[in-house]
Enzyme design. Structure first.
Site, PDB file in Angstrom:
ATOM      1  N   GLU A 158      77.293  26.966  24.419  1.00 19.78           N
ATOM      2  CA  GLU A 158      78.040  28.203  24.735  1.00 19.78           C
ATOM      3  C   GLU A 158      77.364  28.993  25.853  1.00 19.78           C
ATOM      4  OE1 GLU A 158      80.889  28.037  23.631  1.00 19.78           O
ATOM      5  OE2 GLU A 158      80.382  26.522  22.135  1.00 19.78           O
ATOM      6  N   HIS A 161      78.167  27.726  29.213  1.00 18.50           N
ATOM      7  CA  HIS A 161      79.458  28.200  29.739  1.00 18.50           C
ATOM      8  C   HIS A 161      79.299  29.510  30.518  1.00 18.50           C
ATOM      9  CE1 HIS A 161      82.497  25.449  28.287  1.00 18.50           C
ATOM     10  NE2 HIS A 161      82.096  25.530  27.039  1.00 18.50           N
TER      11      HIS A 161
HETATM   12  C1  3LI Z   1      82.720  13.467  21.950  1.00 17.11           C
HETATM   13  N1  3LI Z   1      82.315  13.576  20.562  1.00 17.11           N
HETATM   14  C2  3LI Z   1      82.621  14.650  19.810  1.00 17.11           C
HETATM   15  O1  3LI Z   1      83.154  15.632  20.261  1.00 17.11           O
HETATM   16  C3  3LI Z   1      82.191  14.610  18.383  1.00 17.11           C
HETATM   17  C4  3LI Z   1      82.689  13.605  17.526  1.00 17.11           C
HETATM   18  C5  3LI Z   1      82.267  13.585  16.193  1.00 17.11           C
HETATM   19  C6  3LI Z   1      81.333  14.517  15.707  1.00 17.11           C
HETATM   20  C7  3LI Z   1      80.840  15.532  16.563  1.00 17.11           C
HETATM   21  C8  3LI Z   1      79.803  16.493  16.034  1.00 17.11           C
HETATM   22  C9  3LI Z   1      81.285  15.571  17.899  1.00 17.11           C
HETATM   23  N2  3LI Z   1      80.839  16.579  18.763  1.00 17.11           N
HETATM   24  C10 3LI Z   1      81.245  17.885  18.652  1.00 17.11           C
HETATM   25  N3  3LI Z   1      80.822  18.796  19.564  1.00 17.11           N
HETATM   26  C11 3LI Z   1      81.177  20.070  19.368  1.00 17.11           C
HETATM   27  N4  3LI Z   1      81.960  20.480  18.352  1.00 17.11           N
HETATM   28  C12 3LI Z   1      82.370  19.512  17.467  1.00 17.11           C
HETATM   29  N5  3LI Z   1      82.037  18.238  17.614  1.00 17.11           N
HETATM   30  N6  3LI Z   1      83.148  19.867  16.368  1.00 17.11           N
HETATM   31  C13 3LI Z   1      83.295  18.898  15.278  1.00 17.11           C
HETATM   32  C14 3LI Z   1      84.455  19.167  14.419  1.00 17.11           C
HETATM   33  N7  3LI Z   1      84.553  20.579  14.012  1.00 17.11           N
HETATM   34  C15 3LI Z   1      84.563  21.485  15.148  1.00 17.11           C
HETATM   35  C16 3LI Z   1      83.395  21.276  16.064  1.00 17.11           C
HETATM   36  C17 3LI Z   1      85.487  20.877  12.948  1.00 17.11           C
HETATM   37  C18 3LI Z   1      86.639  20.137  12.756  1.00 17.11           C
HETATM   38  C19 3LI Z   1      87.541  20.467  11.751  1.00 17.11           C
HETATM   39  C20 3LI Z   1      87.294  21.528  10.907  1.00 17.11           C
HETATM   40  C21 3LI Z   1      86.141  22.275  11.054  1.00 17.11           C
HETATM   41  C22 3LI Z   1      85.252  21.950  12.084  1.00 17.11           C
HETATM   42 CL1  3LI Z   1      83.834  22.916  12.239  1.00 17.11          CL
HETATM   43  N8  3LI Z   1      80.706  21.033  20.244  1.00 17.11           N
HETATM   44  C23 3LI Z   1      79.655  20.702  21.212  1.00 17.11           C
HETATM   45  S1  3LI Z   1      78.453  21.977  20.948  1.00 17.11           S
HETATM   46  C24 3LI Z   1      79.723  23.169  20.745  1.00 17.11           C
HETATM   47  C25 3LI Z   1      80.772  22.452  19.915  1.00 17.11           C
HETATM   48  C26 3LI Z   1      82.127  23.103  20.120  1.00 17.11           C
HETATM   49  O2  3LI Z   1      82.527  23.960  19.348  1.00 17.11           O
HETATM   50  N9  3LI Z   1      82.825  22.756  21.205  1.00 17.11           N
HETATM   51  C27 3LI Z   1      84.023  23.526  21.563  1.00 17.11           C
HETATM   52  C28 3LI Z   1      83.802  24.295  22.834  1.00 17.11           C
HETATM   53  O3  3LI Z   1      84.486  24.139  23.796  1.00 17.11           O
HETATM   54  N10 3LI Z   1      82.833  25.193  22.879  1.00 17.11           N
HETATM   55  O4  3LI Z   1      82.575  25.847  24.012  1.00 17.11           O
HETATM   56 NI    NI Z   2      82.749  24.221  25.492  1.00 15.11          NI
END
Ligand code: 3LI
Ligand code: NI
Length: 187
Positions: A158, A161
């Site tokens: 974050e 960003h």
């Molecule tokens: C490319 N691979 C993936 O994205 C991935 C695949 C499987 C598992 C994970 C941990 C992956 N990586 C990932 N990165 C981030 N966030 C997530 N995953 N998720 C996983 C699923 N979550 C949400 C967040 C989820 C799904 C359903 C119900 C509840 C939940 Cl919590 N990122 C990278 S660090 C920041 C985070 C994120 O929130 N990214 C969004 C963004 O744009 N932030 O700026």
């Molecule tokens: Ni992001």
């Protein structure tokens, strides 16, 4: 409430800008922004609401991702062991600064996703395994906290960003899955 149409996508210059510091006390617009950034995460993490509003779930969302170039991001990292319990980290972080980084590096085993990046960019995103973070909350209170593991990775994503950096900037172009010695893998 923010919907996917409000999320700015890769290619928009706002995602590459240095965000501006936020002044206190917060303006009414900044308070609303803080509320809406956290609301997006709460709604997106609720499976029924996520489906209803056709959202992509996130644990972090930064103001530039909704087109506002200000140093503000919401972070809501649920405690997977105890879904309804206290989150591992929950706050709107304003004017955040990482004041120290561990030597040890860490990365999410499954790579990182970003709501502003629609394509899948495979590879490890090496970051600091632990950080000391200073930030202000919506009331202007100063916090200085140590974070490790998933919350540390999310806050670094974050804060990137807010400086115009996207996760794939950190992926090794020649060897996206290169593992470094002494690197910890999270989840
Ligand atoms: C490319 N691979 C993936 O994205 C991935 C695949 C499987 C598992 C994970 C941990 C992956 N990586 C990932 N990165 C981030 N966030 C997530 N995953 N998720 C996983 C699923 N979550 C949400 C967040 C989820 C799904 C359903 C119900 C509840 C939940 Cl919590 N990122 C990278 S660090 C920041 C985070 C994120 O929130 N990214 C969004 C963004 O744009 N932030 O700026
Ligand atoms: Ni992001």
């Amino acid at each position: 409430m923010f919907l996917m149409d409000d999320i700015v996508r890769d290619g928009d210059p706002v995602l590459r800008q240095e965000a501006k510091k936020v002044k206190f006390p917060l303006s009414a617009d900044d308070k609303k922004l803080a509320h809406n950034l956290m609301e997006y995460l709460e709604v997106s993490q609720n499976p029924e609401l996520c489906e209803k509003y056709k959202l992509r779930a996130g644990v972090g969302l930064a103001a530039p991702q909704v087109g506002v170039s200000k140093m503000m991001a919401s972070v809501l990292v649920p405690n997977d062991e105890n879904e309804k319990g206290k989150p591992l980290f929950k706050d709107v972080i304003i004017n955040p600064v990482i004041v120290s980084n561990s030597v040890q590096r860490g990365a999410l085993t499954e790579g990182e996703g970003c709501l502003s990046v629609d394509r899948d960019v495979p590879g490890y995103v090496p970051r600091s395994a632990r950080i000391t973070l200073k930030y202000q909350d919506v009331d202007g209170n100063e916090h200085k906290i140590r974070l490790k593991n998933y919350p540390a990775i999310v806050c670094q994503h974050e804060i990137d960003h807010l400086h115009g950096i996207l996760f794939y900037d950190h992926i090794n172009k020649d060897n996206p899955f290169k593992r470094d010695d002494d690197e910890v893998f999270i989840y």
